[in-house]
Scaffold this motif. Structure first.
Motif, PDB file in Angstrom:
ATOM      1  N   ALA A  55       0.836  -1.204   0.000  1.00  0.00           N
ATOM      2  CA  ALA A  55       0.000   0.000   0.000  1.00  0.00           C
ATOM      3  C   ALA A  55       0.871   1.255   0.000  1.00  0.00           C
ATOM      4  N   LEU A  59       1.069   4.170  -2.793  1.00  0.00           N
ATOM      5  CA  LEU A  59       0.918   5.576  -2.420  1.00  0.00           C
ATOM      6  C   LEU A  59       2.112   6.394  -2.901  1.00  0.00           C
ATOM      7  N   LEU A  89      -4.559   5.822  -5.991  1.00  0.00           N
ATOM      8  CA  LEU A  89      -4.953   6.213  -4.637  1.00  0.00           C
ATOM      9  C   LEU A  89      -6.010   5.277  -4.057  1.00  0.00           C
ATOM     10  N   ALA A  90      -6.960   4.866  -4.878  1.00  0.00           N
ATOM     11  CA  ALA A  90      -8.016   3.963  -4.398  1.00  0.00           C
ATOM     12  C   ALA A  90      -7.447   2.591  -4.033  1.00  0.00           C
ATOM     13  N   SER A  92      -4.405   1.946  -3.157  1.00  0.00           N
ATOM     14  CA  SER A  92      -3.585   2.114  -1.973  1.00  0.00           C
ATOM     15  C   SER A  92      -4.457   2.135  -0.716  1.00  0.00           C
ATOM     16  N   ALA A  93      -5.550   2.872  -0.758  1.00  0.00           N
ATOM     17  CA  ALA A  93      -6.468   2.915   0.387  1.00  0.00           C
ATOM     18  C   ALA A  93      -7.056   1.529   0.656  1.00  0.00           C
ATOM     19  N   TRP A  94      -7.388   0.811  -0.410  1.00  0.00           N
ATOM     20  CA  TRP A  94      -7.942  -0.544  -0.264  1.00  0.00           C
ATOM     21  C   TRP A  94      -6.926  -1.468   0.409  1.00  0.00           C
ATOM     22  N   PHE A  96      -4.441  -0.544   2.390  1.00  0.00           N
ATOM     23  CA  PHE A  96      -4.305  -0.144   3.795  1.00  0.00           C
ATOM     24  C   PHE A  96      -5.426  -0.753   4.636  1.00  0.00           C
ATOM     25  N   ALA A  97      -6.645  -0.734   4.110  1.00  0.00           N
ATOM     26  CA  ALA A  97      -7.779  -1.320   4.838  1.00  0.00           C
ATOM     27  C   ALA A  97      -7.607  -2.829   4.983  1.00  0.00           C
ATOM     28  N   HIS A 100      -4.949  -3.525   7.651  1.00  0.00           N
ATOM     29  CA  HIS A 100      -5.435  -3.203   8.986  1.00  0.00           C
ATOM     30  C   HIS A 100      -6.415  -4.253   9.501  1.00  0.00           C
TER      31      HIS A 100
END
Length: 169
Positions: A55, A59, A89-90, A92-94, A96-97, A100
């Motif tokens: 991720a 980013l 960006l999407a 990368s956010a996915w 990260f989620a 986590h």
């Protein structure tokens, strides 16, 4: 007066409206129906770190792409470049989620992490075969390690949490 929604996995309340959850709790689970507190396996930590590093790489690529776009690098279509930046960006956010919630033990993250690793492998193998050995191995080796850890029994049993009554974020 409203009632809480009925859960078919729990026994119905008795005539006084009291629920006897102690008798119906599955073996190995606490009486409240939550998952038992288990130690996080090392495989979960490794997979989470791999996914989070991927991720961060996406980013970083998005930041570099945005910098090039803002400094006037030639592109075929401006809006196509903006769309590509949005996808970076999407994703990368996915990731990260996924990293986590995998660390927290949610079930849906195993499939998401596997798909992400398969995408990395589809980029890593052509990278190696085109002569870029180190960058290709930097993609292939962590992805293979994450895939191997994803199928370990202790990782599967730890990452079997479904959504509960608490908020997802």
């Amino acid at each position: 007066m409203s009632r809480p929604p009925a859960n078919p996995a729990q026994p119905p309340p008795d005539s006084n409206g009291n629920e006897d959850r102690s008798a119906a709790a599955p073996v190995g689970r606490p009486a409240d129906g939550s998952l038992p507190k288990t130690k996080r396996p090392p495989g979960i930590k490794v997979i989470s770190v791999v996914v989070l590093l991927e991720a961060l790489a996406l980013l970083t690529a998005a930041a570099w792409y945005a910098f090039e776009l803002l400094t006037g690098a030639p592109v075929l279509t401006f809006w196509g470049a903006v769309f590509t930046l949005g996808l970076l960006l999407a994703f990368s956010a996915w990731l990260f989620a996924v990293g986590h919630f995998l660390f927290r033990g949610y079930r849906w993250t195993r499939a998401a992490a596997l798909v992400a690793q398969l995408f990395v492998l589809t980029i890593g193998f052509p990278t190696v075969t085109s002569g870029l050995i180190l960058p290709g191995l930097a993609m292939i080796l962590p992805a293979l390690a994450a895939i191997l850890f994803l199928f370990q029994p202790n990782v599967i049993s730890f990452a079997s949490r479904t959504g509960g009554t608490e908020g997802a974020l």
